[in-house]
Design a protein around this motif. Structure first.
Motif, PDB file in Angstrom:
ATOM      1  N   LEU A 229       1.184  -0.914   0.031  1.00 36.84           N
ATOM      2  CA  LEU A 229      -0.039   0.163  -0.075  1.00 36.84           C
ATOM      3  C   LEU A 229       1.399   1.113  -0.238  1.00 36.84           C
ATOM      4  O   LEU A 229       0.131   2.227  -0.031  1.00 36.84           O
ATOM      5  CB  LEU A 229      -1.182  -0.260   1.249  1.00 36.84           C
ATOM      6  CG  LEU A 229      -1.494  -1.337   1.625  1.00 36.84           C
ATOM      7  CD1 LEU A 229      -3.017  -1.040   2.826  1.00 36.84           C
ATOM      8  CD2 LEU A 229      -2.400  -1.289   0.467  1.00 36.84           C
ATOM      9  N   LEU A 230       2.296   0.966   0.046  1.00 41.54           N
ATOM     10  CA  LEU A 230       2.577   2.129   0.189  1.00 41.54           C
ATOM     11  C   LEU A 230       3.402   2.751  -1.015  1.00 41.54           C
ATOM     12  O   LEU A 230       3.100   2.433  -2.535  1.00 41.54           O
ATOM     13  CB  LEU A 230       4.707   2.070   0.137  1.00 41.54           C
ATOM     14  CG  LEU A 230       4.971   1.656   1.586  1.00 41.54           C
ATOM     15  CD1 LEU A 230       5.908   0.584   2.148  1.00 41.54           C
ATOM     16  CD2 LEU A 230       4.370   2.533   2.663  1.00 41.54           C
ATOM     17  N   LYS A 231       2.924   4.286  -1.373  1.00 38.07           N
ATOM     18  CA  LYS A 231       2.923   5.116  -2.865  1.00 38.07           C
ATOM     19  C   LYS A 231       4.380   4.413  -3.155  1.00 38.07           C
ATOM     20  O   LYS A 231       5.598   4.152  -2.775  1.00 38.07           O
ATOM     21  CB  LYS A 231       3.508   6.486  -2.759  1.00 38.07           C
ATOM     22  CG  LYS A 231       1.790   7.001  -1.881  1.00 38.07           C
ATOM     23  CD  LYS A 231       2.485   8.330  -1.911  1.00 38.07           C
ATOM     24  CE  LYS A 231       0.491   8.798  -0.900  1.00 38.07           C
ATOM     25  NZ  LYS A 231       0.395  10.110  -0.423  1.00 38.07           N
ATOM     26  N   GLU A 232       4.236   4.663  -4.960  1.00 36.94           N
ATOM     27  CA  GLU A 232       5.579   3.992  -5.532  1.00 36.94           C
ATOM     28  C   GLU A 232       6.435   5.373  -6.014  1.00 36.94           C
ATOM     29  O   GLU A 232       6.367   6.917  -5.583  1.00 36.94           O
ATOM     30  CB  GLU A 232       5.297   4.415  -7.447  1.00 36.94           C
ATOM     31  CG  GLU A 232       4.371   2.909  -6.940  1.00 36.94           C
ATOM     32  CD  GLU A 232       4.679   0.962  -6.628  1.00 36.94           C
ATOM     33  OE1 GLU A 232       6.275   1.523  -7.175  1.00 36.94           O
ATOM     34  OE2 GLU A 232       4.048   0.719  -6.621  1.00 36.94           O
ATOM     35  N   SER A 233       7.681   5.238  -5.655  1.00 36.44           N
ATOM     36  CA  SER A 233       8.462   6.647  -5.983  1.00 36.44           C
ATOM     37  C   SER A 233       9.855   5.759  -7.269  1.00 36.44           C
ATOM     38  O   SER A 233       9.964   4.739  -7.310  1.00 36.44           O
ATOM     39  CB  SER A 233       9.299   5.977  -5.061  1.00 36.44           C
ATOM     40  OG  SER A 233      10.030   7.131  -4.870  1.00 36.44           O
ATOM     41  N   ARG A 234       9.956   6.944  -7.823  1.00 29.56           N
ATOM     42  CA  ARG A 234      11.358   6.561  -8.490  1.00 29.56           C
ATOM     43  C   ARG A 234      12.465   6.278  -8.310  1.00 29.56           C
ATOM     44  O   ARG A 234      13.548   5.534  -8.988  1.00 29.56           O
ATOM     45  CB  ARG A 234      10.977   7.929  -9.753  1.00 29.56           C
ATOM     46  CG  ARG A 234       9.983   7.525 -10.386  1.00 29.56           C
ATOM     47  CD  ARG A 234       9.534   9.614 -11.231  1.00 29.56           C
ATOM     48  NE  ARG A 234       8.396  10.059 -11.464  1.00 29.56           N
ATOM     49  CZ  ARG A 234       8.515  10.750 -12.582  1.00 29.56           C
ATOM     50  NH1 ARG A 234       9.441  12.277 -13.233  1.00 29.56           N
ATOM     51  NH2 ARG A 234       7.870  10.878 -13.614  1.00 29.56           N
ATOM     52  N   SER A 235      12.841   6.949  -7.107  1.00 26.60           N
ATOM     53  CA  SER A 235      14.262   6.804  -6.601  1.00 26.60           C
ATOM     54  C   SER A 235      14.415   5.537  -5.353  1.00 26.60           C
ATOM     55  O   SER A 235      13.361   5.752  -4.610  1.00 26.60           O
ATOM     56  CB  SER A 235      14.450   7.999  -5.506  1.00 26.60           C
ATOM     57  OG  SER A 235      15.765   7.394  -5.147  1.00 26.60           O
TER      58      SER A 235
END
Length: 382
Positions: free
Chosen positions: A321-327
């Motif tokens: 459920l954590l938001k996606e990150s590019r890093s």
């Protein structure tokens, strides 16, 4: 620099990576230590076998390791630790991959710092090397594939087969299989009961076979068989003849302390769920998962262990459920507000108390005590 400015630059993700590395190293080192002293629980549990009396619960692993020893001539201690190393390392590696491109925050970190989360391993050394790491590995791999959209129907059946085999290694998997169904629901957003059924059957069928056909863990020759193979446990599961329900009743003054730890964990999880979407349905599902495991608390004395497994499964589950990150270092910056202070209080209290595997369910001998006070007490004694 003021505190509000300082916390903005605290990288939560880096701290989580550090905690994963420390916990993994600690677990592997102490698993090795207990293996090579022929520990009666951490090593011997992997050596329950079918050679002594035939089919029984947990016996598949011992018979497998005996076969490997016959083929290689290596010590059982080395063989078992090799597989433990792969399983434990695999879990921590997959978990790091799961959260790598996720936006973590202080509240998610607080779950890892729970006294029955990652810190639980650092608090209670007897959690290391147990067979539940197979369940952690399977569930983390399952969750990772779900998260990446790579859980094909073929792979689902592979997981069902793996759950079937794992149940023959340790029946505890039966009581935590609801988390696989919950993970599927979180990903799809709909209830697919027929899909869930195969997971429950995968653990239910071998459990039924164990109940109907299973022999005692020690049918009288286990210790002699192990001695002939170079392992000499002097305590542990092969010596176990305690009526666990009577033991709990006799030590009820200690076991009632688990209620304190449980209530605090419920508050902690409830506060975490407060900030999630669709939290009512998820709360009901998690309550259902806990109720599904209640027979464990009736049948066996390791109440802290059962609570610890629940928290570890939820830590992995919530990563979905954590938001996606590019890093790979992406995190949500800390903001000084009411949420921050409540989360900080939860973390501090989590580091203060300790939950034992069996016995005392709450003591003020958490990680802060073990790092800051226990060494000084030892020096004074010396």
């Amino acid at each position: 620099m003021r505190p509000a400015q300082f916390v903005k630059y605290v990288n939560i993700k880096v701290f989580i990576y550090f905690l994963i590395a420390v916990t993994a190293l600690y677990t592997l080192v102490f698993t090795c230590y207990y293996n090579f002293k022929d520990d009666g629980y951490i090593l011997a549990d992997w050596l329950i076998n079918y050679q002594d009396g035939g089919f029984k619960r947990r016996g598949l692993s011992g018979s497998f390791f005996f076969l490997v020893q016959d083929l290689t001539g290596l010590s059982l201690n080395y063989i078992v630790y090799f597989f433990q190393f792969i399983i434990i390392s695999g879990f921590f590696w997959l978990y790091a991959k799961l959260i790598r491109y996720k936006m973590t925050d202080l509240l998610y970190l607080s779950l890892l710092l729970s006294s029955i989360g990652f810190v639980g391993l650092l608090n209670t050394v007897t959690y290391v090397g147990k067979k539940e790491f197979i369940v952690f590995l399977l569930f983390t791999w399952f969750t990772y594939l779900l998260d990446k959209g790579k859980l094909t129907r073929y792979r689902e059946y592979i997981f069902c087969a793996a759950l079937f085999v794992t149940t023959l290694l340790h029946e505890v998997v039966l009581f935590y299989v609801p988390y696989f169904a919950i993970a599927l629901y979180l990903k799809t957003g709909k209830f697919e009961y027929k899909r869930y059924l195969k997971y429950f059957l995968s653990v239910g069928i071998p459990t039924l076979l164990i109940l109907l056909l299973g022999k005692n863990v020690n049918e009288g020759m286990s210790l002699q068989i192990l001695a002939n193979r170079g392992v000499h446990p002097v305590y542990g599961i092969f010596y176990w003849n305690i009526n666990e329900r009577d033991y709990i009743i006799e030590h009820k003054s200690e076991y009632v302390l688990y209620l304190i730890s449980l209530l605090f964990s419920i508050f902690h999880l409830g506060y975490y769920l407060k900030f999630l979407n669709n939290r009512k349905v998820l709360s009901i599902l998690l309550i259902g998962a806990f109720l599904f495991s209640l027979p464990l608390f009736y049948l066996a004395i390791d109440w802290g262990r059962w609570m610890y497994i629940h928290m570890m499964m939820m830590i992995v589950l919530f990563a979905l459920l954590l938001k996606e990150s590019r890093s790979a270092y992406g995190f949500e910056r800390i903001v000084i507000n009411k949420k921050f202070y409540i989360t900080l209080a939860i973390i501090i209290f989590s580091l203060i108390y300790r939950v034992e595997m069996s016995g005392k369910g709450f003591t003020f001998q958490g990680i802060l005590y073990r790092v800051c006070i226990a060494p000084l007490e030892l020096l004074n004694k010396m």
